[in-house]
Motif scaffolding. Structure first.
Motif, PDB file in Angstrom:
ATOM      1  N   ALA A 176       3.037  74.502  85.917  1.00  0.00           N
ATOM      2  CA  ALA A 176       2.874  73.893  84.591  1.00  0.00           C
ATOM      3  C   ALA A 176       2.117  74.826  83.648  1.00  0.00           C
ATOM      4  O   ALA A 176       2.421  74.900  82.458  1.00  0.00           O
ATOM      5  CB  ALA A 176       2.145  72.553  84.717  1.00  0.00           C
ATOM      6  N   ILE A 177       1.145  75.554  84.181  1.00  0.00           N
ATOM      7  CA  ILE A 177       0.403  76.522  83.363  1.00  0.00           C
ATOM      8  C   ILE A 177       1.331  77.647  82.931  1.00  0.00           C
ATOM      9  O   ILE A 177       1.388  78.012  81.751  1.00  0.00           O
ATOM     10  CB  ILE A 177      -0.807  77.083  84.136  1.00  0.00           C
ATOM     11  CG1 ILE A 177      -1.827  75.982  84.416  1.00  0.00           C
ATOM     12  CG2 ILE A 177      -1.451  78.237  83.369  1.00  0.00           C
ATOM     13  CD1 ILE A 177      -2.890  76.375  85.438  1.00  0.00           C
ATOM     14  N   ARG A 178       2.071  78.200  83.878  1.00  0.00           N
ATOM     15  CA  ARG A 178       2.981  79.326  83.582  1.00  0.00           C
ATOM     16  C   ARG A 178       4.053  78.957  82.567  1.00  0.00           C
ATOM     17  O   ARG A 178       4.450  79.784  81.749  1.00  0.00           O
ATOM     18  CB  ARG A 178       3.658  79.799  84.860  1.00  0.00           C
ATOM     19  CG  ARG A 178       2.818  80.666  85.724  1.00  0.00           C
ATOM     20  CD  ARG A 178       3.646  81.193  86.881  1.00  0.00           C
ATOM     21  NE  ARG A 178       2.809  81.904  87.819  1.00  0.00           N
ATOM     22  CZ  ARG A 178       2.952  81.864  89.130  1.00  0.00           C
ATOM     23  NH1 ARG A 178       3.922  81.147  89.675  1.00  0.00           N
ATOM     24  NH2 ARG A 178       2.148  82.543  89.904  1.00  0.00           N
ATOM     25  N   THR A 179       4.570  77.740  82.665  1.00  0.00           N
ATOM     26  CA  THR A 179       5.650  77.316  81.765  1.00  0.00           C
ATOM     27  C   THR A 179       5.113  76.718  80.469  1.00  0.00           C
ATOM     28  O   THR A 179       5.879  76.195  79.673  1.00  0.00           O
ATOM     29  CB  THR A 179       6.580  76.298  82.458  1.00  0.00           C
ATOM     30  OG1 THR A 179       5.812  75.161  82.857  1.00  0.00           O
ATOM     31  CG2 THR A 179       7.280  76.919  83.647  1.00  0.00           C
ATOM     32  N   LYS A 180       3.794  76.817  80.289  1.00  0.00           N
ATOM     33  CA  LYS A 180       3.127  76.344  79.072  1.00  0.00           C
ATOM     34  C   LYS A 180       3.287  74.849  78.839  1.00  0.00           C
ATOM     35  O   LYS A 180       3.252  74.374  77.702  1.00  0.00           O
ATOM     36  CB  LYS A 180       3.583  77.151  77.867  1.00  0.00           C
ATOM     37  CG  LYS A 180       3.254  78.608  78.030  1.00  0.00           C
ATOM     38  CD  LYS A 180       3.613  79.409  76.818  1.00  0.00           C
ATOM     39  CE  LYS A 180       3.081  80.762  76.996  1.00  0.00           C
ATOM     40  NZ  LYS A 180       3.529  81.896  77.014  1.00  0.00           N
ATOM     41  N   ARG A 181       3.457  74.079  79.922  1.00  0.00           N
ATOM     42  CA  ARG A 181       3.494  72.616  79.824  1.00  0.00           C
ATOM     43  C   ARG A 181       2.092  72.031  79.916  1.00  0.00           C
ATOM     44  O   ARG A 181       1.845  70.953  79.399  1.00  0.00           O
ATOM     45  CB  ARG A 181       4.362  72.023  80.947  1.00  0.00           C
ATOM     46  CG  ARG A 181       5.836  72.258  80.765  1.00  0.00           C
ATOM     47  CD  ARG A 181       6.657  71.623  81.885  1.00  0.00           C
ATOM     48  NE  ARG A 181       6.361  70.195  82.011  1.00  0.00           N
ATOM     49  CZ  ARG A 181       6.099  69.581  83.175  1.00  0.00           C
ATOM     50  NH1 ARG A 181       6.094  70.246  84.298  1.00  0.00           N
ATOM     51  NH2 ARG A 181       5.848  68.288  83.201  1.00  0.00           N
ATOM     52  N   ALA A 182       1.188  72.735  80.578  1.00  0.00           N
ATOM     53  CA  ALA A 182      -0.171  72.229  80.777  1.00  0.00           C
ATOM     54  C   ALA A 182      -0.995  72.394  79.505  1.00  0.00           C
ATOM     55  O   ALA A 182      -1.017  73.469  78.908  1.00  0.00           O
ATOM     56  CB  ALA A 182      -0.833  72.957  81.933  1.00  0.00           C
ATOM     57  N   HIS A 183      -1.660  71.315  79.096  1.00  0.00           N
ATOM     58  CA  HIS A 183      -2.538  71.363  77.928  1.00  0.00           C
ATOM     59  C   HIS A 183      -4.006  71.329  78.338  1.00  0.00           C
ATOM     60  O   HIS A 183      -4.871  71.666  77.548  1.00  0.00           O
ATOM     61  CB  HIS A 183      -2.233  70.201  76.990  1.00  0.00           C
ATOM     62  CG  HIS A 183      -0.869  70.278  76.402  1.00  0.00           C
ATOM     63  ND1 HIS A 183      -0.561  71.075  75.312  1.00  0.00           N
ATOM     64  CD2 HIS A 183       0.293  69.689  76.755  1.00  0.00           C
ATOM     65  CE1 HIS A 183       0.723  70.954  75.031  1.00  0.00           C
ATOM     66  NE2 HIS A 183       1.262  70.121  75.892  1.00  0.00           N
ATOM     67  N   LEU A 184      -4.254  70.888  79.575  1.00  0.00           N
ATOM     68  CA  LEU A 184      -5.608  70.821  80.114  1.00  0.00           C
ATOM     69  C   LEU A 184      -5.505  70.759  81.629  1.00  0.00           C
ATOM     70  O   LEU A 184      -4.626  70.081  82.155  1.00  0.00           O
ATOM     71  CB  LEU A 184      -6.337  69.568  79.598  1.00  0.00           C
ATOM     72  CG  LEU A 184      -7.712  69.267  80.188  1.00  0.00           C
ATOM     73  CD1 LEU A 184      -8.728  70.346  79.769  1.00  0.00           C
ATOM     74  CD2 LEU A 184      -8.187  67.892  79.748  1.00  0.00           C
ATOM     75  N   VAL A 185      -6.379  71.472  82.300  1.00  0.00           N
ATOM     76  CA  VAL A 185      -6.415  71.447  83.765  1.00  0.00           C
ATOM     77  C   VAL A 185      -7.791  70.974  84.204  1.00  0.00           C
ATOM     78  O   VAL A 185      -8.807  71.446  83.692  1.00  0.00           O
ATOM     79  CB  VAL A 185      -6.105  72.840  84.363  1.00  0.00           C
ATOM     80  CG1 VAL A 185      -6.323  72.848  85.866  1.00  0.00           C
ATOM     81  CG2 VAL A 185      -4.685  73.257  84.028  1.00  0.00           C
ATOM     82  N   LEU A 186      -7.802  70.014  85.123  1.00  0.00           N
ATOM     83  CA  LEU A 186      -9.041  69.563  85.748  1.00  0.00           C
ATOM     84  C   LEU A 186      -9.045  70.107  87.161  1.00  0.00           C
ATOM     85  O   LEU A 186      -8.104  69.892  87.925  1.00  0.00           O
ATOM     86  CB  LEU A 186      -9.117  68.040  85.772  1.00  0.00           C
ATOM     87  CG  LEU A 186      -9.153  67.353  84.417  1.00  0.00           C
ATOM     88  CD1 LEU A 186      -9.136  65.838  84.607  1.00  0.00           C
ATOM     89  CD2 LEU A 186     -10.364  67.772  83.627  1.00  0.00           C
ATOM     90  N   LEU A 187     -10.084  70.817  87.491  1.00  0.00           N
ATOM     91  CA  LEU A 187     -10.216  71.452  88.798  1.00  0.00           C
ATOM     92  C   LEU A 187     -11.429  70.854  89.492  1.00  0.00           C
ATOM     93  O   LEU A 187     -12.496  70.740  88.891  1.00  0.00           O
ATOM     94  CB  LEU A 187     -10.385  72.958  88.606  1.00  0.00           C
ATOM     95  CG  LEU A 187     -10.399  73.850  89.817  1.00  0.00           C
ATOM     96  CD1 LEU A 187      -9.092  73.750  90.596  1.00  0.00           C
ATOM     97  CD2 LEU A 187     -10.634  75.286  89.401  1.00  0.00           C
ATOM     98  N   ALA A 188     -11.261  70.457  90.735  1.00  0.00           N
ATOM     99  CA  ALA A 188     -12.355  69.841  91.485  1.00  0.00           C
ATOM    100  C   ALA A 188     -13.478  70.849  91.700  1.00  0.00           C
ATOM    101  O   ALA A 188     -13.230  72.020  92.007  1.00  0.00           O
ATOM    102  CB  ALA A 188     -11.852  69.318  92.824  1.00  0.00           C
ATOM    103  N   SER A 189     -14.700  70.375  91.547  1.00  0.00           N
ATOM    104  CA  SER A 189     -15.863  71.247  91.732  1.00  0.00           C
ATOM    105  C   SER A 189     -16.011  71.707  93.176  1.00  0.00           C
ATOM    106  O   SER A 189     -16.654  72.712  93.448  1.00  0.00           O
ATOM    107  CB  SER A 189     -17.135  70.541  91.269  1.00  0.00           C
ATOM    108  OG  SER A 189     -17.323  69.347  91.999  1.00  0.00           O
TER     109      SER A 189
END
Length: 103
Positions: free
Chosen positions: A28-41
């Protein structure tokens, strides 16, 4: 996790505006679909580096605040290490909650 933020993530998941899983989030990041990513701490250092590097390269904002169980609980799934919000309005609203104290 803020209750309102958790509810918003749950609504986004039910509306199919969230992608979960490391590889799907990277796609999703590569295809520019992602607008925000939440990553677990509590993500592994390898996963954290991989996702944060992709976000930085593609200019996608990301946040590393919650643990995998909080993220999973919010979206109604088991533990999740990475989720991507693929709707711009929902991503903006989540960022508003993340940057506003006591919201």
């Amino acid at each position: 996790m803020n209750k309102k933020l958790g509810q918003l993530l749950g609504i986004a998941m039910r509306a199919r505006k969230i992608v979960t899983g490391e590889e799907l989030v990277i796609r999703a990041i590569r295809t520019k679909r992602a607008h925000l990513v939440l990553l677990a701490s509590d993500a592994s250092s390898n996963t954290a580096k991989k996702v944060s590097d992709k976000c930085s390269y593609y200019g996608v904002p990301f946040c590393m605040l919650f643990d995998r169980y909080e993220i999973g609980r919010a979206i109604g799934k088991d533990a999740r290490v990475a989720v991507a919000v693929v709707d711009a309005q929902i991503a903006d609203r989540i960022q508003h909650f993340l940057h506003t104290p006591n919201s």
